[in-house]
Design a protein around this motif. Structure first.
Motif, PDB file in Angstrom:
ATOM      1  N   ASP A 114      25.510  23.969  35.510  1.00 32.38           N
ATOM      2  CA  ASP A 114      25.833  22.763  36.259  1.00 32.38           C
ATOM      3  C   ASP A 114      25.609  21.496  35.444  1.00 32.38           C
ATOM      4  N   ILE A 116      23.862  18.874  35.649  1.00 35.37           N
ATOM      5  CA  ILE A 116      22.773  18.182  36.349  1.00 35.37           C
ATOM      6  C   ILE A 116      21.630  17.811  35.420  1.00 35.37           C
ATOM      7  N   ALA A 120      16.334  21.174  28.899  1.00 37.24           N
ATOM      8  CA  ALA A 120      15.890  21.661  27.595  1.00 37.24           C
ATOM      9  C   ALA A 120      15.347  23.087  27.684  1.00 37.24           C
ATOM     10  N   PRO A 160       6.087  23.879  35.664  1.00 39.76           N
ATOM     11  CA  PRO A 160       6.376  25.238  36.132  1.00 39.76           C
ATOM     12  C   PRO A 160       7.875  25.546  36.116  1.00 39.76           C
ATOM     13  N   GLU A 187       8.534  30.277  42.560  1.00 37.69           N
ATOM     14  CA  GLU A 187       9.690  30.420  43.451  1.00 37.69           C
ATOM     15  C   GLU A 187       9.796  31.872  43.940  1.00 37.69           C
ATOM     16  N   VAL A 325      12.771  17.162  39.737  1.00 37.70           N
ATOM     17  CA  VAL A 325      12.973  18.372  38.926  1.00 37.70           C
ATOM     18  C   VAL A 325      14.079  18.196  37.894  1.00 37.70           C
ATOM     19  N   ARG A 329      20.795  14.545  39.184  1.00 35.81           N
ATOM     20  CA  ARG A 329      21.432  15.156  40.345  1.00 35.81           C
ATOM     21  C   ARG A 329      22.087  14.117  41.248  1.00 35.81           C
TER      22      ARG A 329
HETATM   23  N1  EPU Z   1      12.840  22.129  31.366  1.00 31.62           N
HETATM   24  C1  EPU Z   1      12.403  21.664  30.161  1.00 31.62           C
HETATM   25  N2  EPU Z   1      12.110  22.573  29.184  1.00 31.62           N
HETATM   26  C2  EPU Z   1      12.226  23.911  29.375  1.00 31.62           C
HETATM   27  C3  EPU Z   1      12.669  24.389  30.617  1.00 31.62           C
HETATM   28  C4  EPU Z   1      12.967  23.466  31.612  1.00 31.62           C
HETATM   29  O1  EPU Z   1      12.288  20.464  29.956  1.00 31.62           O
HETATM   30  O2  EPU Z   1      11.933  24.686  28.442  1.00 31.62           O
HETATM   31  C5  EPU Z   1      13.166  21.161  32.422  1.00 31.62           C
HETATM   32  C6  EPU Z   1      14.632  21.212  32.764  1.00 31.62           C
HETATM   33  O3  EPU Z   1      15.378  20.388  31.894  1.00 31.62           O
HETATM   34  C7  EPU Z   1      14.655  20.754  34.188  1.00 31.62           C
HETATM   35  C8  EPU Z   1      13.310  21.221  34.748  1.00 31.62           C
HETATM   36  O4  EPU Z   1      12.501  21.517  33.620  1.00 31.62           O
HETATM   37  O5  EPU Z   1      14.689  19.365  34.252  1.00 31.62           O
HETATM   38  C9  EPU Z   1      13.395  22.431  35.649  1.00 31.62           C
HETATM   39  O6  EPU Z   1      13.941  23.513  34.940  1.00 31.62           O
HETATM   40  P1  EPU Z   1      13.692  25.020  35.332  1.00 31.62           P
HETATM   41  O7  EPU Z   1      13.509  25.780  34.040  1.00 31.62           O
HETATM   42  O8  EPU Z   1      12.649  25.121  36.370  1.00 31.62           O
HETATM   43  O9  EPU Z   1      15.079  25.398  35.978  1.00 31.62           O
HETATM   44  P2  EPU Z   1      16.129  26.460  35.494  1.00 31.62           P
HETATM   45  O10 EPU Z   1      15.475  27.773  35.281  1.00 31.62           O
HETATM   46  O11 EPU Z   1      16.966  25.892  34.425  1.00 31.62           O
HETATM   47  C10 EPU Z   1      16.570  27.249  37.945  1.00 31.62           C
HETATM   48  C11 EPU Z   1      17.769  27.388  38.828  1.00 31.62           C
HETATM   49  C12 EPU Z   1      18.260  26.019  39.254  1.00 31.62           C
HETATM   50  C13 EPU Z   1      17.134  25.282  39.956  1.00 31.62           C
HETATM   51  C14 EPU Z   1      15.885  25.224  39.067  1.00 31.62           C
HETATM   52  C15 EPU Z   1      14.689  24.612  39.742  1.00 31.62           C
HETATM   53  C16 EPU Z   1      18.782  29.391  37.991  1.00 31.62           C
HETATM   54  C17 EPU Z   1      19.942  30.028  37.321  1.00 31.62           C
HETATM   55  N3  EPU Z   1      18.821  28.078  38.114  1.00 31.62           N
HETATM   56  O12 EPU Z   1      17.022  26.532  36.813  1.00 31.62           O
HETATM   57  O13 EPU Z   1      19.313  26.250  40.177  1.00 31.62           O
HETATM   58  O14 EPU Z   1      17.545  23.984  40.267  1.00 31.62           O
HETATM   59  O15 EPU Z   1      15.544  26.559  38.640  1.00 31.62           O
HETATM   60  O16 EPU Z   1      14.389  25.292  40.905  1.00 31.62           O
HETATM   61  O17 EPU Z   1      17.860  30.067  38.426  1.00 31.62           O
HETATM   62  C18 EPU Z   1      21.270  25.836  41.359  1.00 31.62           C
HETATM   63  O18 EPU Z   1      21.205  26.989  41.800  1.00 31.62           O
HETATM   64  O19 EPU Z   1      22.064  24.974  41.817  1.00 31.62           O
HETATM   65  C19 EPU Z   1      20.405  25.447  40.247  1.00 31.62           C
HETATM   66  C20 EPU Z   1      20.632  24.427  39.462  1.00 31.62           C
END
Ligand code: EPU
Length: 420
Positions: A114, A116, A120, A160, A187, A325, A329
């Protein structure tokens, strides 16, 4: 095409969680043999993840009617994921941990998904390095290598992160010794992954807490596992009912995964009744404005942010919404103002003054949740709302249009609503 209409009523059934099933599919890589997942939703991202795995030599069979996906993992799968597929979904980064943990190497193009924010991978990388891997960014890909088995280690996450917690879990179960992931994400989808890994033979303590303790094992076995219901889909139906008014039973909705969301809806005027097989939302008057702050679980989910902004745009009173988060968005807000929403964004805050109603307009879905939020806004707008780029919605919601129509909404999809 959404036209305003009656209030919503009836029953809607929640399918398996997108953000769980994609990681469960990746986890199959840890064990040669056949892993079968059930309650697999009919969403586009599952098809992409299946192709990512096929590119690694996994034989993937999907039975859409039975809602299953079955993966036959070879003794030695490939370690390099197809660039175009990985760019299509961010969740494909979840193959990094199992591949480097089990086979000592993984090359994954920097993922897409996405629009959004920057999103990183630094915590994924530093965690794997703590476990003894080397991590390099080479020609648009993240490459993790380990000369022998990874070694368990203490890891503290700055934030987290859902994805980092999952990747490190899947690497640590195959490492030698004990890994402790502190400040881990909590989660329910992480809980689902921990449960499946446990069924595969992994030893993981701390389920549901922010400290996970993993004792690496020599071997994991393939399993059959059912995907947890999608709390974001359940929350979307609850918010839709709140906006349009009505009486809807959200079957399979796990109220215990939506504590804060349902509490907010009650504060806004809904009556919620929790049953063993789901929850009922009764909304009989115009919603009252509530403030919302998104946070990692158990906080209010960022993936319900556009939907709740749509709700506040027609609630009585003013509200302050804070996103903590993701960093961008709010693209969605620009579209909502085309429908007459009275809102102002400032940094990671949105202030809204609820209007009696919105006005139909042509608006564009910029991501899966923004698309859902705009459709919900259309339910309470005067005149017709046309939401373009709705293919985004297919990434996370199966039969979105059909489900809303089943509840009495006046909505159709062109050119081919059968795929909706
Ligand atoms: N982040 C960092 N460094 C990292 C990892 C993450 O800076 O190494 C930052 C990201 O840039 C972001 C924040 O931390 O700003 C949260 O990232 P997170 O790793 O928690 O999210 P994700 O694993 O990339 C999953 C879901 C998202 C959901 C987020 C938070 C999946 C495929 N995606 O993303 O879902 O918003 O967790 O709950 O599991 C959606 O379904 O619409 C969606 C975007």
């Amino acid at each position: 095409m959404v036209n305003p209409g009656r209030s919503l009523s009836g029953t809607v059934t929640v399918h398996g969680a997108k953000n769980s099933v994609l990681k469960l599919m990746a986890a199959s890589l840890l064990a040669p043999g056949r892993t079968t997942l059930s309650d697999v939703p009919e969403i586009a991202d599952v098809a992409v993840m299946a192709d990512v795995l096929r590119g690694l030599g996994v034989d993937v069979e999907r039975d859409i009617a039975a809602e299953t996906v079955s993966m036959e993992v070879p003794e030695t799968p490939g370690v390099e994921a197809d660039t175009d597929l990985v760019r299509a979904i961010r969740a494909s980064i979840a193959i990094l941990g199992p591949l480097v943990g089990r086979w000592g190497e993984a090359r994954v193009a920097l993922p897409g998904g996405d629009a959004i924010g920057a999103r990183a991978l630094d915590m994924h990388a530093s965690g794997l390095i703590a476990l003894g891997a080397t991590v390099d960014f080479e020609a648009g890909a993240i490459v993790a290598r380990s000369s022998g088995r990874l070694t368990g280690a203490p890891i503290w996450l700055d934030f987290p992160s859902v994805g980092a917690t999952e990747n490190l879990l899947m690497a640590a179960v195959a490492a030698q010794g004990t890994t402790i992931i502190d400040n881990a994400a909590r989660e329910p989808e992480i809980g689902d992954l921990v449960t499946m890994l446990g069924e595969m033979g992994a030893q993981i303590g701390g389920l549901g807490t922010s400290t996970l303790e993993i004792e690496g094992v020599d071997e994991l076995k393939p399993v059959a596992h059912a995907t947890v219901p999608d709390r974001i889909v359940a929350g979307t139906w609850a918010i839709a009912t709140m906006m349009a008014g009505g009486d809807v039973f959200v079957r399979n909705g796990r109220a215990e995964h939506l504590d804060i969301v349902l509490e907010k809806l009650v504060a806004a005027g809904a009556e919620i009744t929790v049953r063993e097989d789901g929850f009922r939302v009764l909304a009989q008057r115009r919603p009252t404005a509530v403030d919302v702050v998104t946070l990692p679980y158990p906080g209010f989910p960022t993936d319900l942010l556009p939907q709740v902004i749509a709700l506040e745009s027609v609630s009585a009173g003013a509200s302050l919404i804070t996103e903590n988060v993701h960093d961008s968005r709010f693209v969605f807000c620009r579209e909502l103002t085309k429908m007459g929403a009275d809102l102002r964004t400032d940094g990671h805050h949105v202030v809204l003054r609820g209007r009696d109603h919105l006005m139909g307009a042509t608006v564009r879905a910029s991501d899966v949740r923004a698309g859902a939020g705009l459709v919900l806004a259309g339910l309470v707008a005067e005149g017709r709302t046309e939401v373009t780029d709705v293919a985004h919605v297919d990434r996370g919601y199966a039969h979105f249009v059909g489900s809303l129509r089943g509840l009495g909404a006046h909505i159709s999809r062109e050119p081919d609503e059968a795929v909706a």
